[in-house]
Design an enzyme around this catalytic site. Structure first.
Site, PDB file in Angstrom:
ATOM      1  N   SER A 299       0.804  -1.219   0.000  1.00  0.00           N
ATOM      2  CA  SER A 299       0.000   0.000   0.000  1.00  0.00           C
ATOM      3  C   SER A 299       0.843   1.278   0.000  1.00  0.00           C
ATOM      4  O   SER A 299       1.477   1.590  -0.993  1.00  0.00           O
ATOM      5  CB  SER A 299      -0.939  -0.053   1.207  1.00  0.00           C
ATOM      6  OG  SER A 299      -1.980   0.862   1.066  1.00  0.00           O
ATOM      7  N   ASP A 310       9.830   5.441 -10.431  1.00  0.00           N
ATOM      8  CA  ASP A 310       9.426   6.068 -11.697  1.00  0.00           C
ATOM      9  C   ASP A 310      10.146   7.384 -11.937  1.00  0.00           C
ATOM     10  O   ASP A 310      10.464   7.727 -13.082  1.00  0.00           O
ATOM     11  CB  ASP A 310       7.909   6.307 -11.705  1.00  0.00           C
ATOM     12  CG  ASP A 310       7.136   5.039 -12.032  1.00  0.00           C
ATOM     13  OD1 ASP A 310       7.765   3.972 -12.156  1.00  0.00           O
ATOM     14  OD2 ASP A 310       5.898   5.108 -12.155  1.00  0.00           O
ATOM     15  N   LYS A 324      -0.868  -4.164  -3.271  1.00  0.00           N
ATOM     16  CA  LYS A 324      -2.173  -3.588  -2.929  1.00  0.00           C
ATOM     17  C   LYS A 324      -2.241  -2.167  -3.468  1.00  0.00           C
ATOM     18  O   LYS A 324      -1.612  -1.261  -2.937  1.00  0.00           O
ATOM     19  CB  LYS A 324      -2.418  -3.575  -1.426  1.00  0.00           C
ATOM     20  CG  LYS A 324      -3.795  -3.012  -1.090  1.00  0.00           C
ATOM     21  CD  LYS A 324      -4.016  -2.860   0.380  1.00  0.00           C
ATOM     22  CE  LYS A 324      -5.366  -2.216   0.609  1.00  0.00           C
ATOM     23  NZ  LYS A 324      -5.446  -0.852   0.047  1.00  0.00           N
TER      24      LYS A 324
END
Length: 442
Positions: A299, A310, A324
């Site tokens: 999460s 990224d 998740k």
């Protein structure tokens, strides 16, 4: 098949990213499409309710029936949507502030058994050696098979100081493991820090609480003060971090970025669509970062590691995370309880949905067991055993003698930490390589 959800806030910390608008969700009519009431189905519901009220073998309170219906409605949606009665809602609020009672582990259900998703640092579960992936098959003398997660959690709860025996099945072990745990009031310190070798810092985040972003800043400032200058690099440890508050994940990511997208969410209703952008102010001023993750990182941990990966701000090392990628919103009800509803999916800056996929590390670090080799029974003659040997002049030993008790204790703790944590040792090696490469380019 994994189908359980986190229900007991007094024992577990949910693998959930909590949305910010919990107290604003008694929303205006424009917040969501107008629902059309399914009259035929509601007639069937009323008929069943009436039959149970009059025909069931024992009297049942209307409130109990209705709460059971609400609970069933939500639990049929996904593993993370749930109904929180007033008492449970109050306890859920306690765990987001970092203090609650119980055993200190994140759990779910798998194949009828309680599965440990992650033990929380410095809690009875973690100290007893409970590990992510353990299957609890018995609670004291009560077999878990056939019980709901709520029933199992109820047994695990108890008065602080009282004991409970867990029978655990662990992958790679031939026999069940029996562990006795003492229940405690869990006070979770979400951020810990340690100065490593060569001016490298180590920060461990065990879960994301409301104050985690602020505590991270303080931790790095403390490390810089101890280092007597800026850090040369940082290991950010998110292993076995089950998640927490969305805002905290955004703040931690923002702490290492100067600009760009951190995370965005998409759902059916307008107010579930959010974008979070970084603001200028990289705490590490461009110095290298290695983020450690594993199968217990979920999460909010995946938001941070996904954003830094990224944005090419950090190297992600370890093993693929839990996977998740959904956002839960707590919606207070008039009865003092609340419903926890999955309202959106979240996406990394490049548009990746992590749901059921997880964050794949840039560098895979296998899980290994570190053992100290036994010395041979015979003794070897060394230089110091020879008659008339010269005494050494070791400058390091002289400097060690000048260290204070606190510094010696810190040095010993660091040596033990690196000796017993293979993944951290590897992460530090990666970090040093990144630092030297960066210095050569300048």
């Amino acid at each position: 098949m994994f189908y359980g959800a986190v229900l007991g806030a007094t024992i577990v910390v949910g693998t959930s990213v909590w949305a910010e608008s919990e107290n604003e969700k008694k929303a205006s009519p424009d917040a969501s499409p107008q629902a059309v009431l399914p009259l035929e189905e509601l007639r069937s519901f009323v008929e069943v309710f009436d039959r149970i009220s009059t025909d069931y073998v024992e009297p049942v309170e209307n409130k109990e029936l209705l709460e059971g219906a609400i609970s069933g409605m939500l639990s049929s949606l996904d593993p993370h949507s749930a109904y929180l009665p007033p008492k449970n809602y109050k306890k859920m609020e306690e765990h987001t502030t970092g203090e609650f009672g119980g055993l200190g582990m994140e759990v779910g259900m798998e194949d009828g058994f309680v599965k440990v998703i992650s033990p929380i640092d410095d809690t009875p579960a973690q100290k007893a050696g409970v590990k992510a992936g353990d299957l609890i098959i018995k609670l004291d003398d009560h077999p878990v098979k056939g019980k709901s997660l709520a029933d199992a959690v109820k047994i695990m709860r108890g008065k602080p100081g009282s004991k409970i025996t867990l029978t655990i099945v662990r992958q790679g072990e031939d026999k069940p493991i029996v562990k006795e745990l003492t229940r405690a009031i869990i006070k979770v310190k979400s951020v810990k820090e340690q100065l490593l070798n060569d001016g490298m810092g180590y920060v461990r985040i065990s879960q994301f609480q409301m104050r985690t972003g602020e505590d991270l800043v303080k931790a790095i400032e403390k490390l810089e003060k101890e280092n007597k200058g800026p850090l040369n690099g940082l290991v950010l440890d998110l292993r076995n971090n089950p998640g927490g508050v969305l805002r905290a994940a955004v703040e931690v990511s923002d702490a290492f970025l100067n600009d760009g997208l951190i995370v965005y969410t998409k759902g059916r209703v307008k107010n579930s669509e959010m974008n979070f952008e970084a603001e200028a102010g990289d705490l590490m001023e461009g110095k290298p970062i290695v983020v450690l993750i594993n199968e217990g990182s979920a999460s909010a941990s995946e938001i941070v590691s996904g954003a830094l990966q990224d944005q090419k701000r950090a190297l992600i090392a370890g093993r693929t995370s839990f996977g998740k990628g959904s956002v839960q919103t707590l919606i207070p009800l008039n009865n003092g309880g609340a419903i926890k509803v999955t309202t959106a999916r979240y996406y990394t800056p490049s548009g990746r949905s992590i749901q059921a996929e997880g964050i794949k590390p840039d560098i895979e670090i296998d899980q290994v067991k570190v053992e100290k080799l036994q010395a041979p029974d015979f003794t070897r003659i060394k230089e110091k055993d020879l008659s008339g040997h010269l005494d050494g002049e070791n400058e390091d030993e002289e400097s060690t003698k000048k260290l204070t008790k606190e510094q010696k204790a810190s040095q010993k703790a660091l040596e033990e930490l690196l000796a017993n944590d293979y993944e951290l040792h590897e992460a530090l090696s990666l970090l040093k390589g990144m630092y030297f490469t960066q210095q050569m380019k300048q």
